[in-house]
Design an enzyme around this catalytic site. Structure first.
Site, PDB file in Angstrom:
ATOM      1  N   SER A 160       0.855  -1.181   0.000  1.00  0.00           N
ATOM      2  CA  SER A 160       0.000   0.000   0.000  1.00  0.00           C
ATOM      3  C   SER A 160       0.897   1.239   0.000  1.00  0.00           C
ATOM      4  O   SER A 160       1.977   1.228  -0.581  1.00  0.00           O
ATOM      5  CB  SER A 160      -0.931  -0.042   1.221  1.00  0.00           C
ATOM      6  OG  SER A 160      -1.756   1.094   1.279  1.00  0.00           O
ATOM      7  N   LYS A 217      -4.700   2.635  -2.936  1.00  0.00           N
ATOM      8  CA  LYS A 217      -3.839   2.234  -1.826  1.00  0.00           C
ATOM      9  C   LYS A 217      -4.641   1.960  -0.564  1.00  0.00           C
ATOM     10  O   LYS A 217      -4.276   1.076   0.229  1.00  0.00           O
ATOM     11  CB  LYS A 217      -2.785   3.310  -1.573  1.00  0.00           C
ATOM     12  CG  LYS A 217      -1.786   3.489  -2.723  1.00  0.00           C
ATOM     13  CD  LYS A 217      -0.844   2.290  -2.851  1.00  0.00           C
ATOM     14  CE  LYS A 217      -1.151   1.353  -3.961  1.00  0.00           C
ATOM     15  NZ  LYS A 217      -0.155   0.256  -4.107  1.00  0.00           N
ATOM     16  N   TYR A 240      -5.043   7.270  -6.976  1.00  0.00           N
ATOM     17  CA  TYR A 240      -3.974   6.506  -6.316  1.00  0.00           C
ATOM     18  C   TYR A 240      -4.309   6.265  -4.852  1.00  0.00           C
ATOM     19  O   TYR A 240      -4.142   5.150  -4.339  1.00  0.00           O
ATOM     20  CB  TYR A 240      -2.659   7.267  -6.444  1.00  0.00           C
ATOM     21  CG  TYR A 240      -1.472   6.582  -5.814  1.00  0.00           C
ATOM     22  CD1 TYR A 240      -0.969   5.392  -6.335  1.00  0.00           C
ATOM     23  CD2 TYR A 240      -0.837   7.133  -4.698  1.00  0.00           C
ATOM     24  CE1 TYR A 240       0.129   4.773  -5.760  1.00  0.00           C
ATOM     25  CE2 TYR A 240       0.255   6.522  -4.120  1.00  0.00           C
ATOM     26  CZ  TYR A 240       0.742   5.338  -4.648  1.00  0.00           C
ATOM     27  OH  TYR A 240       1.835   4.721  -4.076  1.00  0.00           O
TER      28      TYR A 240
END
Length: 298
Positions: free
Chosen positions: A144, A174, A170
């Site tokens: 992550s 994550k 993004y």
């Protein structure tokens, strides 16, 4: 970093052709594991395999062409791994894309950041589940990032169909990596699988390829020297999560220095937004629906 001997263990590293992934593969091979280096381009995969063999003379390493932005490629690659009939002891879900400047889609029609970083790894892990279950004590390590802790991070509109911004996409992906890890840990209870998430810290790698050129140069010059670390050091959280005997299902391993930018790996508090089991259930059901991959733990 010293890791336990891994002779007789088999590991697969996605995004293993460079950066943190290649350093992870090198360390695992150096500890005696048989390593499968996975990447999108065959030429890069071949170069990475050669690099591991050159660095570790006794390395047992093979390459695997895998495009996490294609469900068909994931299916083919997983079938190739399963065809060996060998258990898979370590799956390092390391590959990723970041800050894609405009909304793009995978070949299956998913927003490319969420589709690659989360859905691709969800599908791959599901396909490889028989080999993971065949191992006496398998670990699934999913990389992550610190942005999973961002205030206001959410999985709303995961495919960015309503609005798109590169770093927002993004961040969602994550956060999804941690939510997936926790839900996998819940569902794998009673099996030999331990699911762990990591934040590697900050390092200049190919992940910054979608940043403007000046920003890439600045990152390369400043990150490692002043606030970040080398890719080899950034691989330490993944290696700790994969090999440390004290790791528990659902742990989140991060660097211990200020700001979690660098430092020795340790287990830290989970991102608050990831801990709701109902969020985990909904993400899991959505992921199964989109990828058409159903997990069976029997």
């Amino acid at each position: 970093m010293v890791i336990p001997p891994l002779t007789g263990k088999r590991a697969l590293v996605t995004g293993g052709t460079g950066g943190i992934g290649l350093e992870t593969a090198l360390a695992l091979a150096g500890a005696g594991a048989e390593v499968v280096v996975a990447g999108r381009a065959k030429t890069k995969v071949d170069h990475a395999v050669a690099a591991v063999r050159e660095a570790v003379g006794t390395a047992k390493v093979t390459g695997l062409v895998l495009d996490l932005a294609s469900l068909a490629s994931i299916d083919r690659a997983a079938a190739e791994v399963l065809a060996t009939g060998q258990p898979l002891d370590l799956l390092i879900n390391n590959a990723g894309v970041m800050a894609v400047p405009e909304r793009r889609e995978t070949v299956d029609g998913f927003e490319v950041t969420f589709g690659t970083n989360h859905l691709g790894h969800f599908a791959l892990t599901g396909h490889l589940l028989p080999a993971l279950l065949a191992a006496p004590a398998a670990r699934v390590v999913t990389v992550s990032a610190k942005v999973a802790r961002n205030k206001g991070a959410t999985l709303e509109d995961p495919l960015s169909a309503v609005s798109y911004a590169g770093m927002a996409a993004y961040t969602k992906s994550k956060l999804a990596n941690v939510v997936f890890t926790l839900e996998l840990a819940r569902r794998a209870t009673g099996t030999g699988i331990t699911a762990v998430a990591v934040h590697p810290g900050t390092s200049a790698t190919g992940l910054q390829q979608h940043l403007p050129k000046y920003a890439q140069v600045l990152a390369s010059a400043l990150l490692e020297r002043f606030v970040g670390q080398s890719p080899a050091d950034a691989a330490r959280p993944s290696l700790h999560a994969a090999t440390n005997p004290g790791i528990k299902p659902g742990d989140f391993v991060v660097p211990d220095a200020r700001g979690e930018l660098r430092g020795a790996p340790h287990v830290a508090e989970l991102p608050v937004a990831a801990t709701d089991p109902d969020v985990g259930r909904r993400l899991w059901e959505l992921s199964e629906e989109l990828t058409r991959v159903a997990y069976s733990f029997r």
